[in-house]
Scaffold this motif. Structure first.
Motif, PDB file in Angstrom:
ATOM      1  N   LEU A 196      13.168  -1.090 -27.196  1.00 11.91           N
ATOM      2  CA  LEU A 196      12.130  -0.287 -27.839  1.00 11.91           C
ATOM      3  C   LEU A 196      12.403   1.211 -27.748  1.00 11.91           C
ATOM      4  O   LEU A 196      11.698   1.999 -28.373  1.00 11.91           O
ATOM      5  CB  LEU A 196      10.767  -0.608 -27.212  1.00 11.91           C
ATOM      6  CG  LEU A 196      10.279  -2.050 -27.394  1.00 11.91           C
ATOM      7  CD1 LEU A 196       8.964  -2.258 -26.656  1.00 11.91           C
ATOM      8  CD2 LEU A 196      10.133  -2.391 -28.873  1.00 11.91           C
ATOM      9  N   GLY A 197      13.393   1.594 -26.960  1.00 11.00           N
ATOM     10  CA  GLY A 197      13.729   3.006 -26.819  1.00 11.00           C
ATOM     11  C   GLY A 197      13.521   3.476 -25.398  1.00 11.00           C
ATOM     12  O   GLY A 197      12.714   2.908 -24.642  1.00 11.00           O
ATOM     13  N   PHE A 236       7.571   1.583 -19.328  1.00 11.73           N
ATOM     14  CA  PHE A 236       7.382   0.219 -18.842  1.00 11.73           C
ATOM     15  C   PHE A 236       7.709   0.135 -17.357  1.00 11.73           C
ATOM     16  O   PHE A 236       6.996  -0.520 -16.586  1.00 11.73           O
ATOM     17  CB  PHE A 236       8.272  -0.730 -19.641  1.00 11.73           C
ATOM     18  CG  PHE A 236       8.101  -2.173 -19.270  1.00 11.73           C
ATOM     19  CD1 PHE A 236       7.065  -2.918 -19.806  1.00 11.73           C
ATOM     20  CD2 PHE A 236       8.978  -2.787 -18.389  1.00 11.73           C
ATOM     21  CE1 PHE A 236       6.904  -4.257 -19.456  1.00 11.73           C
ATOM     22  CE2 PHE A 236       8.823  -4.118 -18.042  1.00 11.73           C
ATOM     23  CZ  PHE A 236       7.777  -4.852 -18.576  1.00 11.73           C
ATOM     24  N   LEU A 237       8.780   0.811 -16.946  1.00 16.85           N
ATOM     25  CA  LEU A 237       9.135   0.857 -15.532  1.00 16.85           C
ATOM     26  C   LEU A 237       7.999   1.467 -14.716  1.00 16.85           C
ATOM     27  O   LEU A 237       7.598   0.928 -13.675  1.00 16.85           O
ATOM     28  CB  LEU A 237      10.418   1.668 -15.338  1.00 16.85           C
ATOM     29  CG  LEU A 237      10.791   2.075 -13.904  1.00 16.85           C
ATOM     30  CD1 LEU A 237      10.983   0.850 -13.036  1.00 16.85           C
ATOM     31  CD2 LEU A 237      12.042   2.933 -13.894  1.00 16.85           C
ATOM     32  N   ALA A 238       7.467   2.598 -15.193  1.00 15.84           N
ATOM     33  CA  ALA A 238       6.408   3.290 -14.459  1.00 15.84           C
ATOM     34  C   ALA A 238       5.162   2.414 -14.333  1.00 15.84           C
ATOM     35  O   ALA A 238       4.563   2.310 -13.251  1.00 15.84           O
ATOM     36  CB  ALA A 238       6.061   4.608 -15.153  1.00 15.84           C
ATOM     37  N   GLU A 239       4.764   1.782 -15.439  1.00 14.43           N
ATOM     38  CA  GLU A 239       3.555   0.952 -15.398  1.00 14.43           C
ATOM     39  C   GLU A 239       3.763  -0.275 -14.515  1.00 14.43           C
ATOM     40  O   GLU A 239       2.850  -0.686 -13.786  1.00 14.43           O
ATOM     41  CB  GLU A 239       3.168   0.522 -16.815  1.00 14.43           C
ATOM     42  CG  GLU A 239       1.913  -0.333 -16.886  1.00 14.43           C
ATOM     43  CD  GLU A 239       0.681   0.329 -16.315  1.00 14.43           C
ATOM     44  OE1 GLU A 239      -0.236  -0.397 -15.875  1.00 14.43           O
ATOM     45  OE2 GLU A 239       0.606   1.582 -16.303  1.00 14.43           O
ATOM     46  N   THR A 240       4.955  -0.845 -14.557  1.00 15.08           N
ATOM     47  CA  THR A 240       5.263  -1.976 -13.677  1.00 15.08           C
ATOM     48  C   THR A 240       5.080  -1.581 -12.226  1.00 15.08           C
ATOM     49  O   THR A 240       4.453  -2.298 -11.434  1.00 15.08           O
ATOM     50  CB  THR A 240       6.704  -2.465 -13.909  1.00 15.08           C
ATOM     51  OG1 THR A 240       6.836  -2.939 -15.252  1.00 15.08           O
ATOM     52  CG2 THR A 240       7.060  -3.591 -12.943  1.00 15.08           C
ATOM     53  N   GLU A 241       5.624  -0.413 -11.871  1.00 13.81           N
ATOM     54  CA  GLU A 241       5.545   0.026 -10.478  1.00 13.81           C
ATOM     55  C   GLU A 241       4.114   0.365 -10.072  1.00 13.81           C
ATOM     56  O   GLU A 241       3.710   0.119  -8.930  1.00 13.81           O
ATOM     57  CB  GLU A 241       6.463   1.232 -10.260  1.00 13.81           C
ATOM     58  CG  GLU A 241       7.938   0.959 -10.522  1.00 13.81           C
ATOM     59  CD  GLU A 241       8.555   0.002  -9.512  1.00 13.81           C
ATOM     60  OE1 GLU A 241       7.819  -0.759  -8.856  1.00 13.81           O
ATOM     61  OE2 GLU A 241       9.787   0.005  -9.381  1.00 13.81           O
ATOM     62  N   ARG A 242       3.330   0.915 -10.989  1.00 12.82           N
ATOM     63  CA  ARG A 242       1.925   1.196 -10.669  1.00 12.82           C
ATOM     64  C   ARG A 242       1.175  -0.086 -10.370  1.00 12.82           C
ATOM     65  O   ARG A 242       0.377  -0.164  -9.431  1.00 12.82           O
ATOM     66  CB  ARG A 242       1.264   1.922 -11.844  1.00 12.82           C
ATOM     67  CG  ARG A 242       1.708   3.360 -12.055  1.00 12.82           C
ATOM     68  CD  ARG A 242       0.938   3.961 -13.213  1.00 12.82           C
ATOM     69  NE  ARG A 242       1.493   5.227 -13.655  1.00 12.82           N
ATOM     70  CZ  ARG A 242       1.721   5.545 -14.920  1.00 12.82           C
ATOM     71  NH1 ARG A 242       1.438   4.676 -15.881  1.00 12.82           N
ATOM     72  NH2 ARG A 242       2.214   6.724 -15.244  1.00 12.82           N
TER      73      ARG A 242
END
Length: 208
Positions: A126-127, A134-140
């Protein structure tokens, strides 16, 4: 690097993640603490929660491998690689703690890995800004999940609590790093779907 080489490296990483003991450069948190006397319920609770955390680290390895495979920018790939290295340490910590508790890892680990790898690869397609977002939200979400585990772990299980507390600190750092490198905030419906999927995984891994 040709894509075929990336696939070979990714396959090798999958085998090592699923079949060989993970390694850690940092000391395991709580090593200096004495092993507490846990009753049967406390031991089962600690074992189940650490199994869930171990599954989370299996998923993290797969996600980052999938994301790195389809990431466009070299700096993004390095950000993902650095996060994956720290997650490998988390994998080692949780694996060791499960063994100390005479527990077992999830029997569905290959399934968790395969599904997470596919999700990560899609995020990368997706860019880069969405990949990092996505990485940041996963970690949150993982950080929040770990906070919940600190409330549920037996208070006298200092070793497990020390591991989870350090993991929580590391996950928060990964989220901050991802956003500082240009991550985009994900739409609320996507965050909700991620949370629902995570709930299915954690509830299943608690038992299986």
């Amino acid at each position: 690097m040709p894509n075929i080489d990336k696939f070979i490296i990714g396959f090798d990483h999958a085998l090592r993640t699923l079949l060989t003991p993970a390694q850690t450069l940092r000391p395991v948190p709580g090593t200096e603490l004495p092993e507490s006397e846990l009753n049967d319920w406390e031991k089962r609770q600690s074992t189940a929660l650490m199994r869930v955390n171990h599954v989370g680290e299996i998923c993290a390895q797969a996600l980052y491998q999938g994301q790195a495979l389809t990431a466009h920018d070299a700096d993004v790939q390095e950000t993902l690689a650095q996060a994956a290295r720290e997650e490998t340490e988390h994998l080692a910590w949780t694996e060791r703690r499960i063994a100390e508790l005479s527990g077992r890892k999830s029997m569905l680990n290959p399934l968790w890995y395969g599904g997470s790898f596919a999700i990560g690869a899609l995020a990368g397609m997706l860019g880069d800004k969405w990949n990092l977002g996505f990485l940041a939200e996963t970690e949150r979400q993982v950080e929040s999940h770990l906070a919940g585990h600190l409330k549920r772990l037996p208070h006298n299980d200092g070793k497990s609590r020390a591991i989870v507390a350090q993991m929580q600190i590391d996950e928060a750092g990964h989220a901050t790093t991802a956003m500082s490198h240009g991550g985009a905030e994900l739409p609320s419906p996507v965050k909700l779907m991620m949370k629902l999927g995570s709930n299915v995984m954690t509830r299943t891994a608690y038992w299986v």
